[in-house]
Design a protein around this motif. Structure first.
Motif, short mmCIF file in Angstrom:
data_model
loop_
_atom_site.label_atom_id
_atom_site.label_comp_id
_atom_site.label_asym_id
_atom_site.label_seq_id
_atom_site.Cartn_x
_atom_site.Cartn_y
_atom_site.Cartn_z
N ALA A 60 0.55 -1.02 -0.04
CA ALA A 60 -0.06 -0.07 0.08
C ALA A 60 0.94 1.22 -0.09
O ALA A 60 0.68 2.15 -0.84
N LYS A 61 1.84 1.25 0.88
CA LYS A 61 2.65 2.56 0.71
C LYS A 61 3.36 2.73 -0.40
O LYS A 61 3.81 3.88 -0.52
N ALA A 62 3.79 2.05 -1.09
CA ALA A 62 4.64 2.06 -2.33
C ALA A 62 3.49 2.20 -3.64
O ALA A 62 4.25 2.81 -4.71
N LEU A 63 2.42 1.95 -3.49
CA LEU A 63 1.77 2.00 -4.70
C LEU A 63 0.69 3.02 -4.90
O LEU A 63 0.41 3.64 -5.77
N ASP A 64 -0.10 3.18 -3.97
CA ASP A 64 -1.49 3.91 -4.36
C ASP A 64 -1.69 5.13 -3.30
O ASP A 64 -1.14 5.27 -2.30
N ARG A 65 -2.47 6.06 -3.72
CA ARG A 65 -3.00 6.95 -2.99
C ARG A 65 -4.18 6.32 -2.19
O ARG A 65 -4.88 5.45 -2.51
N THR A 85 -8.53 11.45 1.55
CA THR A 85 -7.25 11.06 1.05
C THR A 85 -6.12 11.15 2.08
O THR A 85 -5.92 12.52 2.16
N TYR A 86 -5.65 10.31 2.68
CA TYR A 86 -4.72 10.52 3.84
C TYR A 86 -3.25 10.27 3.69
O TYR A 86 -2.26 10.54 4.25
N ALA A 87 -3.00 9.49 2.42
CA ALA A 87 -1.40 9.31 2.05
C ALA A 87 -1.55 8.83 0.50
O ALA A 87 -2.40 8.62 -0.09
N ALA A 88 -0.24 9.16 0.09
CA ALA A 88 0.06 8.95 -1.41
C ALA A 88 1.52 8.17 -1.20
O ALA A 88 2.34 8.98 -0.72
N GLY A 89 1.55 7.00 -1.95
CA GLY A 89 2.76 6.47 -1.78
C GLY A 89 3.25 6.08 -0.34
O GLY A 89 2.59 5.74 0.56
N LYS A 90 4.46 6.38 -0.40
CA LYS A 90 5.07 6.50 1.45
C LYS A 90 4.87 7.57 2.13
O LYS A 90 5.10 7.68 3.26
N THR A 91 4.17 8.68 1.65
CA THR A 91 3.82 9.80 2.25
C THR A 91 2.47 10.20 2.91
O THR A 91 1.56 10.01 2.13
N TYR A 92 2.28 10.32 4.03
CA TYR A 92 1.01 10.45 4.74
C TYR A 92 0.84 12.13 4.67
O TYR A 92 1.95 13.02 4.96
N ASP A 93 -0.25 12.62 4.52
CA ASP A 93 -0.68 13.98 4.63
C ASP A 93 -1.16 14.29 5.93
O ASP A 93 -1.88 13.97 6.61
N ARG A 94 -0.13 15.17 6.62
CA ARG A 94 -0.15 15.64 7.85
C ARG A 94 -1.62 16.22 8.20
O ARG A 94 -2.20 16.06 9.28
N LYS A 95 -2.01 16.81 7.17
CA LYS A 95 -3.43 18.04 7.59
C LYS A 95 -4.56 16.92 7.57
O LYS A 95 -5.20 16.89 8.23
N ALA A 96 -4.50 15.59 7.01
CA ALA A 96 -5.48 14.85 6.62
C ALA A 96 -5.49 13.86 7.73
O ALA A 96 -6.55 13.70 8.59
N LEU A 97 -4.18 13.74 8.30
CA LEU A 97 -4.28 12.74 9.46
C LEU A 97 -4.64 13.56 10.53
O LEU A 97 -5.25 13.11 11.62
N ALA A 98 -4.41 15.04 10.81
CA ALA A 98 -4.93 15.80 11.87
C ALA A 98 -6.39 15.87 11.85
O ALA A 98 -7.12 15.69 12.77
N GLN A 99 -6.90 15.86 10.50
CA GLN A 99 -8.66 15.49 10.24
C GLN A 99 -9.09 14.34 11.02
O GLN A 99 -9.96 14.38 11.68
N ILE A 100 -8.31 13.40 10.69
CA ILE A 100 -8.87 12.01 11.13
C ILE A 100 -8.71 12.04 12.54
O ILE A 100 -9.42 11.36 13.04
#
Length: 188
Positions: free
Chosen positions: A38-43, A60-75
């Motif tokens: 999951a971390k390597a492939l998809d949004r 959408t909380y992540a894309a590839g190996k990168t997590y979206d900090r703003k999205a994580l804060a919303q979650i």
């Protein structure tokens, strides 16, 4: 799967056992690597409806190996303690488990959240009325969620999570939810 020089695919013993288990369980293409890849492939996106607060979140909380900090804060805010309003960091691995289960179920549906983060106060309160609530629950660490999924029944959620063998899985058909957490693999 390993490909030899003659290009004939061969299965490792582990791959064979996993595939056999999936066929027996009727899960077809469910695979443990789906979470690892999951971390390597998809949004990665999730849709939630909180049964206690009546709020919805599609994110959408992540894309590839990168997590979206703003999205994580919303979650984190969305999965806050529904009784006290206290917000806690939610483990991204838990989100990836939810994402992988949803993917195996066709990605059509919304997670109905019964309980996300629980403060120690809320956990103590719940223990008084429900002896099955753990005193050191991973809910208090932002590593657990109790859910249903509108795109499948409880048994399907449980079977998908079981096949992935990632985190803890509690099956509560009489209470109408499945517990998933990002701790060590175990079932109950």
């Amino acid at each position: 799967m390993v490909t030899e020089k003659n290009s004939q695919p061969t299965l490792s013993r582990r791959s064979f056992l996993l595939a056999s288990t999936q066929i027996v369980l009727g899960l077809g293409a469910v695979s443990a690597p789906s979470l690892a890849c999951a971390k390597a492939l998809d949004r990665r996106a999730l849709s939630f409806f909180h049964t206690r607060t009546q709020q919805e979140l599609r994110i959408t909380y992540a894309a590839g190996k990168t997590y979206d900090r703003k999205a994580l804060a919303q979650i984190n805010r969305f999965l806050r303690d529904y009784q006290t309003g206290q917000v806690h960091v939610i483990d991204p691995k838990l989100l990836d488990i939810l994402w992988a289960v949803q993917g195996e179920m066709g990605r059509r549906g919304v997670y109905e959240v019964i309980s996300g983060y629980r403060s120690p106060k809320t956990n103590r309160s719940l223990r008084k009325g429900h002896p099955g609530v753990a005193s050191h629950s991973l809910h208090m660490k932002g590593k657990a969620v109790d859910i249903r999924f509108s795109g499948g029944n409880l048994s399907q959620i449980y079977q998908c999570a079981l096949a992935m063998q990632s985190g803890g899985i509690g099956y509560y058909p009489n209470d109408g939810f499945v517990h998933l957490d990002s701790g060590q693999f175990r079932t109950w």
